[in-house]
Design a protein around this motif. Structure first.
Motif, mmCIF file in Angstrom:
data_model
loop_
_atom_site.group_PDB
_atom_site.id
_atom_site.type_symbol
_atom_site.label_atom_id
_atom_site.label_comp_id
_atom_site.label_asym_id
_atom_site.label_seq_id
_atom_site.Cartn_x
_atom_site.Cartn_y
_atom_site.Cartn_z
ATOM 1 N N UNK A 1 -0.765 -19.487 7.480
ATOM 2 C CA UNK A 1 -0.390 -18.540 6.454
ATOM 3 C C UNK A 1 -0.993 -17.158 6.673
ATOM 4 N N UNK A 2 -2.205 -17.093 7.235
ATOM 5 C CA UNK A 2 -2.898 -15.813 7.387
ATOM 6 C C UNK A 2 -2.118 -14.806 8.237
ATOM 7 N N UNK A 3 -1.639 -15.154 9.444
ATOM 8 C CA UNK A 3 -0.881 -14.156 10.205
ATOM 9 C C UNK A 3 0.398 -13.717 9.512
ATOM 10 N N UNK A 4 1.001 -14.588 8.704
ATOM 11 C CA UNK A 4 2.198 -14.195 7.964
ATOM 12 C C UNK A 4 1.858 -13.162 6.899
ATOM 13 N N UNK A 5 0.687 -13.283 6.265
ATOM 14 C CA UNK A 5 0.261 -12.288 5.285
ATOM 15 C C UNK A 5 -0.019 -10.942 5.948
ATOM 16 N N UNK A 6 -0.723 -10.984 7.084
ATOM 17 C CA UNK A 6 -1.007 -9.741 7.805
ATOM 18 C C UNK A 6 0.295 -9.085 8.249
ATOM 19 N N UNK A 7 1.209 -9.879 8.773
ATOM 20 C CA UNK A 7 2.505 -9.360 9.201
ATOM 21 C C UNK A 7 3.256 -8.750 8.033
ATOM 22 N N UNK A 8 3.222 -9.394 6.878
ATOM 23 C CA UNK A 8 3.919 -8.874 5.693
ATOM 24 C C UNK A 8 3.368 -7.514 5.285
ATOM 25 N N UNK A 9 2.051 -7.364 5.347
ATOM 26 C CA UNK A 9 1.451 -6.083 4.954
ATOM 27 C C UNK A 9 1.842 -4.960 5.899
ATOM 28 N N UNK A 10 2.226 -5.294 7.122
ATOM 29 C CA UNK A 10 2.615 -4.280 8.111
ATOM 30 C C UNK A 10 4.105 -3.979 8.088
ATOM 31 N N UNK A 11 4.860 -4.695 7.261
ATOM 32 C CA UNK A 11 6.297 -4.471 7.168
ATOM 33 C C UNK A 11 6.682 -3.604 5.981
ATOM 34 N N UNK A 12 5.684 -3.093 5.239
ATOM 35 C CA UNK A 12 5.958 -2.352 4.009
ATOM 36 C C UNK A 12 5.982 -0.854 4.275
ATOM 37 N N UNK A 13 7.070 -0.174 3.906
ATOM 38 C CA UNK A 13 7.135 1.279 4.075
ATOM 39 C C UNK A 13 6.308 2.006 3.020
ATOM 40 N N UNK A 14 5.916 3.231 3.318
ATOM 41 C CA UNK A 14 5.119 4.020 2.382
ATOM 42 C C UNK A 14 5.963 4.417 1.179
ATOM 43 N N UNK A 15 5.303 4.501 0.011
ATOM 44 C CA UNK A 15 5.970 4.918 -1.211
ATOM 45 C C UNK A 15 6.402 3.760 -2.083
ATOM 46 N N UNK A 16 6.780 2.627 -1.465
ATOM 47 C CA UNK A 16 7.174 1.441 -2.243
ATOM 48 C C UNK A 16 6.383 0.244 -1.724
ATOM 49 N N UNK A 17 5.082 0.459 -1.451
ATOM 50 C CA UNK A 17 4.263 -0.604 -0.872
ATOM 51 C C UNK A 17 4.231 -1.839 -1.768
ATOM 52 N N UNK A 18 3.931 -1.621 -3.076
ATOM 53 C CA UNK A 18 3.836 -2.748 -3.984
ATOM 54 C C UNK A 18 5.158 -3.467 -4.134
ATOM 55 N N UNK A 19 6.243 -2.696 -4.227
ATOM 56 C CA UNK A 19 7.560 -3.297 -4.409
ATOM 57 C C UNK A 19 7.955 -4.132 -3.204
ATOM 58 N N UNK A 20 7.784 -3.574 -2.011
ATOM 59 C CA UNK A 20 8.264 -4.280 -0.835
ATOM 60 C C UNK A 20 7.391 -5.482 -0.500
ATOM 61 N N UNK A 21 6.076 -5.342 -0.667
ATOM 62 C CA UNK A 21 5.218 -6.499 -0.430
ATOM 63 C C UNK A 21 5.539 -7.601 -1.435
ATOM 64 N N UNK A 22 5.825 -7.209 -2.675
ATOM 65 C CA UNK A 22 6.222 -8.203 -3.680
ATOM 66 C C UNK A 22 7.531 -8.867 -3.279
ATOM 67 N N UNK A 23 8.452 -8.090 -2.688
ATOM 68 C CA UNK A 23 9.706 -8.672 -2.222
ATOM 69 C C UNK A 23 9.449 -9.709 -1.137
ATOM 70 N N UNK A 24 8.574 -9.365 -0.197
ATOM 71 C CA UNK A 24 8.262 -10.313 0.878
ATOM 72 C C UNK A 24 7.599 -11.569 0.325
ATOM 73 N N UNK A 25 6.688 -11.403 -0.622
ATOM 74 C CA UNK A 25 6.032 -12.570 -1.207
ATOM 75 C C UNK A 25 6.993 -13.394 -2.059
#
Length: 481
Positions: free
Chosen positions: A367-391
């Motif tokens: 699970x850990x590398x998937x979380x790190x990968x998710x945090x690197x897929x989020x564009x600036x400005x909608x970080x919370x929204x996009x990370x929430x989408x991935x989760x």
């Protein structure tokens, strides 16, 4: 002659004064190293990201999520099993319903990113999440006439409180991951470490507390962690947004939706999303019970192993071995069900403990590398929204897995008293866990310490009425510190 020997020994000790105490100093140095390494790590994170960020992660992940879920999971199971008399297959459906607030996490993310309340974007959502969690737990604890429907609604409300706080702190984590890409793994390790330690404490106390005060009594105690989330909201420091154009909220929501869609169309984003969903959906979780406190220990060890040995390896390499081991570890349950462990002289309790620790250790490392990968897929400005989408994609995968596991139990006619076909369910689950290995081509083979998205997606666009977030921190309760 004897005097010369003594003088020679004395001279040797004077030339090498440390040699005589070497055996005593090495263990002391080893203990000091073990003690100071995590302390120095926390100091480094506090220095680079501010101490208040570390405190916020510990409270939200460690207490609100880890500790609370450790206590609530056992309580909910006993509540459904003993008071509502539901079958295992029905319980799986109810557990899935309780997790619905986690599936709609993008909604909470959109609100925190685009809609300030009283001029603040983060503080009100922390406070609202805490108050919602406190209210729901107190209702479950104090109202003795709740039927199953109302109990599920209250549990959903409590789950929503934890999910909203999670989205808000995830926005902080993701924003700092964009600013400090080399620390993305450390931040996710901090989140995982806090969650695992909290879960360990929660699961360790859950059985004792359920026996002592009952499930409803535990629900009453669970009103305390949301209170700490309220405290996080009170301490959180952010700039006040003045003259915010609330009439433009719909436009901003539409712009955020377009930005999310544009990002999702990027091949380096949708491929890992597809992999994360399928790898979780094919796990068929929760088809057998667990010793959760031992699992929390395994989860903690998994975080430590990833942080110290595997965080710098490419995502695809780590996921290959962890997914393979995850599937193989599922067969340990088959050994228990078929009573093979007794042939080797291993008692059931000992074998179950080892099984649960190994399974959770591997699961956390996966699970850990998937979380790190998710945090690197989020564009600036909608970080919370996009990370929430991935989760939320991940939670849809886990919900699919939970319901599929319940369906499998129903098809194989596995109930509270019938276990003849349990071995077949375990075998099917283990085989399905290996299938995602064939989908690893969807995961980017890149340095986990570098950014993945194009640089233009990592730049925050400035506007007159758009708040440029500061380095996230919480104000001290004592002025002048």
């Amino acid at each position: 002659m004897e005097m010369e020997t003594e003088e020679h020994d004395h001279e040797k000790e004077s030339l090498y004064p440390e040699s005589g105490n070497q055996k005593q100093k090495i263990p002391v140095k080893g203990v000091q190293y073990l003690l100071w390494t995590p302390i120095n790590w926390f100091r480094m994170l506090s220095s680079e990201l501010h101490w208040s960020f570390v405190v916020g992660v510990v409270i939200v992940y460690g207490i609100s999520q880890g500790l609370s879920m450790g206590l609530s999971r056992i309580s909910i199971q006993y509540y459904l099993k003993d008071e509502e008399k539901v079958q295992p297959s029905e319980a799986q459906i109810y557990f899935g319903i309780i997790q619905i607030p986690w599936i709609v996490k993008p909604l909470w993310g959109l609100l925190t990113d685009t809609l300030p309340v009283l001029g603040y974007r983060r503080k009100p959502y922390f406070v609202f999440a805490g108050l919602l969690g406190m209210t729901s737990m107190l209702v479950l604890s104090l109202d003795k006439n709740l039927n199953l429907t109302m109990s599920l609604l209250a549990l959903m409300a409590g789950s929503a409180g934890v999910a909203i706080a999670d989205v808000t702190i995830d926005a902080c984590v993701t924003q700092n991951s964009i600013r400090h890409p080399s620390l993305a793994g450390d931040m996710q390790s901090l989140c995982g470490l806090s969650s695992s330690v909290g879960a360990l404490v929660g699961f360790s106390l859950s059985g004792f507390l359920v026996h002592l005060v009952g499930p409803k009594g535990v629900f009453g105690l669970l009103s305390i962690p949301p209170g700490l989330v309220v405290l996080v909201g009170i301490m959180h420091r952010e700039s006040h947004v003045r003259n915010f154009a609330y009439k433009q909220v719909s436009v901003k929501l539409l712009d955020a939706g377009k930005a999310m869609w544009t990002t999702l169309k990027c091949g380096s984003v949708w491929r890992p999303c597809l992999y994360m969903y399928l790898s979780l959906a094919l796990a068929l979780n929760e088809i057998v019970g667990s010793i959760f406190s031992i699992g929390a220990v395994g989860s903690l060890l998994g975080v430590l192993l990833y942080q110290n040995f595997f965080k710098n390896y490419p995502f695809r390499d780590v996921l290959f071995w962890t997914q393979l081991l995850y599937g193989v570890s599922g067969l340990l349950d088959l050994v228990l069900v078929l009573r093979i462990n007794l042939k080797f002289g291993l008692p059931d309790y000992f074998f179950v403990v080892i099984d649960e620790a190994v399974t959770m250790l591997i699961g956390r490392m996966k699970w850990m590398p998937l979380l790190v990968l998710s945090s690197k897929l989020c564009p600036a400005g909608i970080e919370g929204t996009f990370f929430a989408l991935l989760m939320s994609i991940d939670h849809v995968g886990m919900l699919s897995s939970t319901w599929a596991g319940g369906l499998l139990l129903h098809i194989l006619n596995i109930t509270r008293t019938q276990f003849e076909n349990l071995w077949m369910a375990i075998l099917i689950r283990s085989l399905l866990r290996i299938v995602p290995i064939a989908l690893l081509f969807l995961i980017p083979r890149s340095d986990p310490n570098l950014s993945i998205l194009p640089s233009e997606m990592l730049r925050t666009k400035k506007a007159d009425d758009v708040h440029e977030y500061e380095t996230l921190e919480m104000a001290s309760l004592v002025t002048g510190t």
